[in-house]
Design a protein around this motif. Structure first.
Motif, mmCIF file in Angstrom:
data_model
loop_
_atom_site.group_PDB
_atom_site.id
_atom_site.type_symbol
_atom_site.label_atom_id
_atom_site.label_comp_id
_atom_site.label_asym_id
_atom_site.label_seq_id
_atom_site.Cartn_x
_atom_site.Cartn_y
_atom_site.Cartn_z
ATOM 1 N N ALA A 13 -0.507 -10.699 -8.177
ATOM 2 C CA ALA A 13 0.012 -9.556 -7.517
ATOM 3 C C ALA A 13 1.726 -9.672 -7.499
ATOM 4 C CB ALA A 13 -0.200 -9.446 -5.869
ATOM 5 N N PHE A 14 2.058 -10.932 -7.428
ATOM 6 C CA PHE A 14 3.434 -11.160 -7.485
ATOM 7 C C PHE A 14 3.912 -10.650 -8.990
ATOM 8 C CE2 PHE A 14 7.570 -13.218 -8.078
ATOM 9 C CZ PHE A 14 8.075 -12.853 -6.766
ATOM 10 N N ALA A 47 -6.656 -10.954 1.026
ATOM 11 C CA ALA A 47 -6.669 -10.903 2.388
ATOM 12 C C ALA A 47 -8.212 -10.858 3.003
ATOM 13 C CB ALA A 47 -5.949 -9.714 2.903
ATOM 14 N N ILE A 48 -9.106 -10.780 2.143
ATOM 15 C CA ILE A 48 -10.572 -10.814 2.740
ATOM 16 C C ILE A 48 -11.103 -12.130 3.305
ATOM 17 C CG2 ILE A 48 -12.683 -10.548 2.176
ATOM 18 C CD1 ILE A 48 -12.350 -8.485 -0.284
ATOM 19 N N PRO A 49 -11.204 -12.109 4.536
ATOM 20 C CA PRO A 49 -11.605 -13.134 5.313
ATOM 21 C C PRO A 49 -12.733 -14.124 4.510
ATOM 22 C CG PRO A 49 -11.637 -11.626 6.840
ATOM 23 C CD PRO A 49 -11.578 -10.860 5.439
ATOM 24 N N GLY A 50 -12.736 -15.288 4.552
ATOM 25 C CA GLY A 50 -13.445 -16.302 3.883
ATOM 26 C C GLY A 50 -13.263 -16.446 2.287
ATOM 27 N N GLY A 104 0.967 -1.156 -0.028
ATOM 28 C CA GLY A 104 0.012 0.079 -0.117
ATOM 29 C C GLY A 104 0.877 1.173 0.084
ATOM 30 N N ILE A 105 1.843 1.387 0.711
ATOM 31 C CA ILE A 105 2.734 2.436 0.802
ATOM 32 C C ILE A 105 3.587 2.581 -0.488
ATOM 33 C CG2 ILE A 105 4.915 3.325 1.781
ATOM 34 C CD1 ILE A 105 4.094 1.959 4.302
ATOM 35 N N LEU A 134 -2.970 -2.459 -9.221
ATOM 36 C CA LEU A 134 -3.680 -3.487 -9.423
ATOM 37 C C LEU A 134 -3.029 -4.688 -8.654
ATOM 38 C CD1 LEU A 134 -3.895 -3.558 -13.226
ATOM 39 C CD2 LEU A 134 -5.695 -3.097 -11.605
ATOM 40 N N ALA A 135 -1.744 -4.590 -8.357
ATOM 41 C CA ALA A 135 -1.150 -5.822 -7.515
ATOM 42 C C ALA A 135 -1.662 -5.476 -5.850
ATOM 43 C CB ALA A 135 0.495 -5.525 -7.495
ATOM 44 N N PHE A 136 -1.691 -4.176 -5.590
ATOM 45 C CA PHE A 136 -2.204 -3.936 -4.142
ATOM 46 C C PHE A 136 -3.575 -4.340 -3.979
ATOM 47 C CE2 PHE A 136 -3.995 -0.745 -1.170
ATOM 48 C CZ PHE A 136 -3.542 -1.328 -0.020
ATOM 49 N N GLY A 137 -4.586 -4.044 -5.124
ATOM 50 C CA GLY A 137 -5.777 -4.492 -5.197
ATOM 51 C C GLY A 137 -5.872 -6.186 -4.997
ATOM 52 N N ALA A 138 -5.096 -6.842 -5.784
ATOM 53 C CA ALA A 138 -5.214 -8.282 -5.683
ATOM 54 C C ALA A 138 -4.721 -8.776 -4.230
ATOM 55 C CB ALA A 138 -4.223 -8.798 -6.859
#
Length: 172
Positions: free
Chosen positions: A101-102, A164-167, A30-31, A155-159
């Motif tokens: 993302a990678f 990381a969203i639970p579930g 994010g940074i 886009l990588a940060f979005g991925a």
């Protein structure tokens, strides 16, 4: 030596390692993405300035921005690689998000090394009162490359956020 009944658990099976890697990837990613967006806005705001002002601003930008990029991109890549290593065997769409993302972040790194860093090195040597005659074309090449890597980093940060969203995210 361990008794035959005891086994050593892989650190990659520890859920805390996955949580910490995700946190590090989100924090540094994010940074990094935010930093690239800020530089893009600054660069675009200088589109109408002359070569002297542009060169002076680039000299200011180059004081520490390469360091900031390095200390945010590299930990993001490492953290994302750890997340991939832990979650790759899981089924479902969510395991592909860190891989995407990678790949995007690796593309950012490659583009940076091939295009932006050599231009940065040249611009450090520009004389503020006498920029080179082709300064605008060099600026344009740097800015186009920077815009591409900014989009890729966002886009990588979005991925990483979606992963990381639970579930939605896979467990180790």
């Amino acid at each position: 030596m361990l008794p035959a009944t005891e086994t050593i658990e892989s650190p990659l099976r520890n859920p805390t390692v996955l949580r910490l890697a995700r946190l590090a990837g989100l924090l540094f990613g994010g940074i990094f993405a935010g930093f690239l967006v800020a530089v893009l806005v600054l660069e675009l705001s200088m589109r109408d300035v002359d070569g002297i002002v542009y060169t002076q601003m680039r000299h200011i930008e180059l004081v520490g921005l390469d360091v900031l990029a390095t200390v945010t991109l590299l930990p993001t890549l490492v953290a994302t690689a750890i997340v991939i290593a832990i979650t790759f065997r899981n089924k479902g769409f969510a395991r592909w998000l860190p891989i995407v993302a990678f790949a995007l972040l690796a593309g950012v790194l490659i583009l940076t090394v091939i295009v932006n860093l050599p231009i940065n090195a040249d611009q450090r040597d520009w004389i503020v009162s006498m920029p080179p005659t082709d300064w605008a074309s060099v600026r344009d090449r740097w800015q186009i490359s920077h815009a591409v890597r900014t989009v890729a980093a966002v886009l990588a940060f979005g991925a990483l956020c979606l992963a990381a969203i639970p579930g939605r995210s896979a467990k180790p």
